[in-house]
Scaffold this motif. Structure first.
Motif, mmCIF file in Angstrom:
data_model
loop_
_atom_site.group_PDB
_atom_site.id
_atom_site.type_symbol
_atom_site.label_atom_id
_atom_site.label_comp_id
_atom_site.label_asym_id
_atom_site.label_seq_id
_atom_site.Cartn_x
_atom_site.Cartn_y
_atom_site.Cartn_z
ATOM 1 N N PHE A 372 0.733 -1.358 0.151
ATOM 2 C CA PHE A 372 0.095 -0.150 -0.109
ATOM 3 C C PHE A 372 0.979 1.183 0.060
ATOM 4 C CE2 PHE A 372 -2.761 -3.327 2.082
ATOM 5 C CZ PHE A 372 -3.602 -3.518 0.930
ATOM 6 N N LEU A 373 2.070 1.075 0.504
ATOM 7 C CA LEU A 373 2.947 2.334 0.352
ATOM 8 C C LEU A 373 3.440 2.553 -0.862
ATOM 9 C CD1 LEU A 373 5.219 1.704 3.476
ATOM 10 C CD2 LEU A 373 3.931 3.582 3.075
ATOM 11 N N ILE A 374 3.604 1.382 -1.869
ATOM 12 C CA ILE A 374 4.042 1.456 -3.275
ATOM 13 C C ILE A 374 2.844 2.144 -3.876
ATOM 14 C CG2 ILE A 374 4.741 0.091 -5.118
ATOM 15 C CD1 ILE A 374 6.357 -1.703 -3.086
ATOM 16 N N LEU A 375 1.447 1.682 -3.712
ATOM 17 C CA LEU A 375 0.410 1.956 -4.484
ATOM 18 C C LEU A 375 0.126 3.167 -4.178
ATOM 19 C CD1 LEU A 375 -1.722 -1.016 -4.120
ATOM 20 C CD2 LEU A 375 -0.518 -0.340 -6.007
ATOM 21 N N LEU A 376 0.868 4.137 -3.414
ATOM 22 C CA LEU A 376 0.382 5.341 -3.287
ATOM 23 C C LEU A 376 0.586 6.304 -4.541
ATOM 24 C CD1 LEU A 376 1.636 6.248 0.527
ATOM 25 C CD2 LEU A 376 -0.767 6.231 -0.428
ATOM 26 N N ARG A 377 1.936 5.713 -5.371
ATOM 27 C CA ARG A 377 2.459 6.435 -6.435
ATOM 28 C C ARG A 377 1.150 6.522 -7.419
ATOM 29 N NH1 ARG A 377 6.328 3.132 -9.681
ATOM 30 N NH2 ARG A 377 7.525 3.505 -7.851
ATOM 31 N N LEU A 378 0.260 5.498 -7.309
ATOM 32 C CA LEU A 378 -1.073 5.640 -8.365
ATOM 33 C C LEU A 378 -1.856 6.850 -8.287
ATOM 34 C CD1 LEU A 378 -2.501 2.030 -7.893
ATOM 35 C CD2 LEU A 378 -1.026 3.089 -9.478
ATOM 36 N N VAL A 379 -1.510 7.639 -7.116
ATOM 37 C CA VAL A 379 -2.447 9.034 -7.099
ATOM 38 C C VAL A 379 -1.676 10.008 -7.707
ATOM 39 C CG1 VAL A 379 -3.176 10.569 -5.375
ATOM 40 C CG2 VAL A 379 -3.246 8.244 -4.775
ATOM 41 N N THR A 380 -2.255 10.398 -8.850
ATOM 42 C CA THR A 380 -1.277 11.721 -9.809
ATOM 43 C C THR A 380 -2.237 12.677 -10.209
ATOM 44 O OG1 THR A 380 -2.041 10.237 -11.509
ATOM 45 C CG2 THR A 380 0.243 9.710 -10.484
ATOM 46 N N ALA A 381 -3.481 12.615 -10.098
ATOM 47 C CA ALA A 381 -4.321 13.741 -10.579
ATOM 48 C C ALA A 381 -5.417 14.251 -9.706
ATOM 49 C CB ALA A 381 -5.243 13.208 -11.614
ATOM 50 N N ASN A 382 -5.993 15.373 -9.949
ATOM 51 C CA ASN A 382 -6.698 16.046 -9.180
ATOM 52 C C ASN A 382 -8.210 15.694 -9.303
ATOM 53 O OD1 ASN A 382 -7.873 17.913 -7.298
ATOM 54 N ND2 ASN A 382 -7.405 19.679 -8.305
ATOM 55 N N THR A 383 -8.612 14.625 -9.035
ATOM 56 C CA THR A 383 -9.934 14.196 -9.222
ATOM 57 C C THR A 383 -10.662 13.472 -7.833
ATOM 58 O OG1 THR A 383 -9.419 11.887 -9.907
ATOM 59 C CG2 THR A 383 -9.413 13.445 -11.408
ATOM 60 N N LEU A 384 -11.993 13.458 -7.765
ATOM 61 C CA LEU A 384 -12.481 12.931 -6.490
ATOM 62 C C LEU A 384 -12.038 11.448 -6.398
ATOM 63 C CD1 LEU A 384 -14.401 13.497 -4.376
ATOM 64 C CD2 LEU A 384 -16.282 12.536 -5.735
ATOM 65 N N ARG A 385 -11.966 10.643 -7.535
ATOM 66 C CA ARG A 385 -11.491 9.224 -7.262
ATOM 67 C C ARG A 385 -10.237 9.052 -6.799
ATOM 68 N NH1 ARG A 385 -12.889 5.314 -12.260
ATOM 69 N NH2 ARG A 385 -15.079 5.851 -11.412
ATOM 70 N N GLN A 386 -9.385 9.817 -7.236
ATOM 71 C CA GLN A 386 -8.069 9.783 -6.656
ATOM 72 C C GLN A 386 -7.644 10.265 -5.319
ATOM 73 O OE1 GLN A 386 -4.441 9.801 -9.336
ATOM 74 N NE2 GLN A 386 -6.111 8.168 -9.477
ATOM 75 N N LYS A 387 -8.729 11.308 -4.926
ATOM 76 C CA LYS A 387 -8.598 11.698 -3.399
ATOM 77 C C LYS A 387 -8.926 10.534 -2.597
ATOM 78 C CE LYS A 387 -9.239 16.793 -4.773
ATOM 79 N NZ LYS A 387 -10.261 17.846 -4.775
ATOM 80 N N ALA A 388 -10.121 9.967 -3.138
ATOM 81 C CA ALA A 388 -10.639 8.820 -2.163
ATOM 82 C C ALA A 388 -9.721 7.601 -2.153
ATOM 83 C CB ALA A 388 -11.948 8.139 -2.839
ATOM 84 N N LEU A 389 -9.024 7.485 -3.391
ATOM 85 C CA LEU A 389 -8.016 6.398 -3.334
ATOM 86 C C LEU A 389 -6.672 6.661 -2.351
ATOM 87 C CD1 LEU A 389 -6.431 3.886 -4.609
ATOM 88 C CD2 LEU A 389 -5.778 5.370 -6.531
ATOM 89 N N LEU A 390 -6.516 7.633 -2.338
ATOM 90 C CA LEU A 390 -5.353 8.338 -1.526
ATOM 91 C C LEU A 390 -5.890 8.204 -0.164
ATOM 92 C CD1 LEU A 390 -2.595 9.588 -0.781
ATOM 93 C CD2 LEU A 390 -3.908 11.891 -0.732
ATOM 94 N N CYS A 391 -6.910 8.535 0.317
ATOM 95 C CA CYS A 391 -7.407 8.324 1.797
ATOM 96 C C CYS A 391 -7.638 6.767 2.123
ATOM 97 C CB CYS A 391 -8.978 8.901 2.072
ATOM 98 S SG CYS A 391 -8.831 10.679 1.838
#
Length: 507
Positions: A372-391
């Protein structure tokens, strides 16, 4: 006049049962650690302002002086922690050093609040380091005295909760209060916490003190020591089976438990029985003798990595959400909440660790956090889905990190107990070596707090967010190896270790 508070030789103080209870002492220690970390963390958004507007430091020199002040705190902590451990294990009271540490914390807060020069601010940071050393070393040793080895994991769960809340909430609240209410409002919040801490530490009564009125308050560790001396604990052969040290290093000292070899012939005036000569390491300070345990070293390494992973977010996460999502300082602080929420599971995880042993919980924590630390790299864009993924990813990272740190904190106690059981009583001093062991814990945690933000910040600056998350994930997974091999005792040996392992499991 104060007999209701201190008691008399025949009359106990008021509310003695509540003031000596395991719950109240655990709450007091957890509050002391939370206060110490919180006061340290809330000044993060305040220091740059204080250096420019109050100390007259030019803008071009702010980063340099911030780094110096961090180094001053770390240096004071690293130097003071071993001394505190050595003194605490020779003191008849744990509460007295805790009160002295509180005075140091109050003094440092006053200096940082009123300081208008770099020298005064630096002096405040030194006192903060001294206070942190006292609180961590003496407070955790007091917990061991109170709850004993059977319940130390659950108690450390509450400490881990307080620690995580302090690390992650302090910058958030410090920034919000500073932005909305100003400089002195931040320090008012700090003094309020210190006041509550004073009340709890003064109200607490150690069980070793309460025993003068009622024997039921005898410290748990003293009862365990009596059982050990009577030969009730097992197993007897605890060389490499428990902490990975060689049987040569752990050879029996004089007055140790009897071995299965034939008893020597009775001594006589003509043929006196030669007295065994102590090993060379018996003359070393106890804190150095503890470092001979690979089991303890593995726990300290896990503490350092855990601290590095947790504090690395302090330096990179706020800037990342600011540049990626265009969030304000308040939003950058709120993003830490997904990491904080899972820490409330700490006491339950500690309870499970007490029942089943720390090895597999700690290993699962580091192993689970890695992807899950490595998967943080998937957050790249300013979208609601990306914000939810980061959280979501941060919440999972927070869960696995608390799954790792709670058993490891208890493992420090288990490792020392295993070493003490192989030695004659008093080998590590009249009061044991728990405070010195937790001074090593404190050093490892402080080192992680220095390494984590520096490593993550430099990597993000040089190679970007994706490279930083990859390195953090790899560091976590590499820590699984020493955790599996030595936590709870050497995994190569089978049999009941007796401290921190479920009966019948291999160690």
């Amino acid at each position: 006049m104060f007999a209701w508070y201190t008691g008399t030789p025949t009359t106990p103080p008021l509310w003695l049962a509540a003031r000596t209870s395991r719950t109240f002492i655990t709450l007091t220690v957890a509050m002391a650690i939370f206060t110490d970390i919180f006061v340290y963390g809330i000044i993060v958004p305040v220091v740059p302002f204080a250096l420019t507007s109050r100390a007259g430091v030019p803008e071009s020199r702010i980063q340099t002086w911030v780094s110096i002040l961090l180094a001053v705190y770390g240096a004071a902590l690293l130097v003071t922690a071993p001394v505190c451990g050595w003194l605490a294990d020779r003191s008849t009271s744990r509460r007295a050093p805790l009160l002295l540490g509180l005075l140091a914390l109050a003094g440092s807060t006053v200096l940082l609040c009123v300081g208008r020069s770099v020298g005064v601010i630096a002096a405040g940071r030194v006192l903060q380091g001294v206070s942190a050393a006292v609180v961590w070393v003496v407070g955790l040793a007091l917990l061991v005295d109170t709850v004993g080895g059977d319940e130390i994991g659950e108690a450390m769960g509450y400490v881990g909760l307080a620690m995580s809340l302090g690390v992650l909430l302090a910058p958030l609240l410090g920034g919000v209060v500073f932005e909305r209410a100003g400089y002195y409002a931040v320090w008012a919040m700090a003094f309020g916490l210190i006041g509550l801490d004073i009340v709890l530490r003064l109200a607490m009564v150690e069980r070793k003190i309460a025993v003068r009125w009622d024997a039921q308050y005898a410290p748990k560790r003293a009862e365990m020591d009596d059982a050990t001396a009577a030969g009730d604990t097992e197993p007897k052969q605890l060389d490499e089976k428990t902490d990975g040290t060689s049987s040569d290093d752990e050879a029996a000292e004089p007055n140790n438990a009897p071995s299965p070899s034939p008893a020597p012939e009775p001594s006589s005036p003509d043929h006196p029985t030669p007295k065994p000569k102590p090993k060379w390491h018996a003359h070393l300070p106890p804190i150095l003798r503890l470092l001979a345990s690979r089991r303890l070293l593995a726990a300290l390494w896990a503490v350092l990595i855990q601290s590095s992973l947790l504090t690395s977010f302090d330096s990179v996460l706020p800037l990342f959400v600011k540049t990626t999502f265009n969030w304000s300082a308040t939003g950058a602080g709120l993003i830490f909440l997904p990491i904080v929420i899972p820490t409330f599971l700490g006491p339950y995880i500690g309870h499970l660790s007490d029942r089943h042993g720390p090895r597999w919980y700690a290993a699962a924590g580091f192993l689970g956090a890695s992807p899950f630390l490595i998967l943080l790299r998937l957050v790249t864009a300013n979208t609601l889905r990306q914000k939810a993924l980061l959280c979501a990813l941060l919440a999972l990272v927070g869960f696995f990190l608390i799954l790792a740190i709670t058993p490891v904190m208890a493992e420090v106690t288990y490792a020392v107990m295993a070493k003490e059981r192989r030695r004659p009583r008093g080998y590590y001093g009249a009061h044991g070596a728990y405070a010195q062991a937790y001074s090593l814990f404190n050093i490892a945690w402080a080192a992680g707090c220095m390494v984590g933000p520096l490593l993550a910040g430099l990597v993000v600056e040089a190679e970007g967010w994706s490279a930083a998350t990859l390195i953090l994930g790899c560091v976590a997974v590499f820590t699984v190896v020493p955790t599996v091999v030595w936590t709870g005792g050497s995994w190569r040996k089978r049999g009941r270790e007796g401290v921190g392992e479920k009966k019948g499991e291999g160690v």
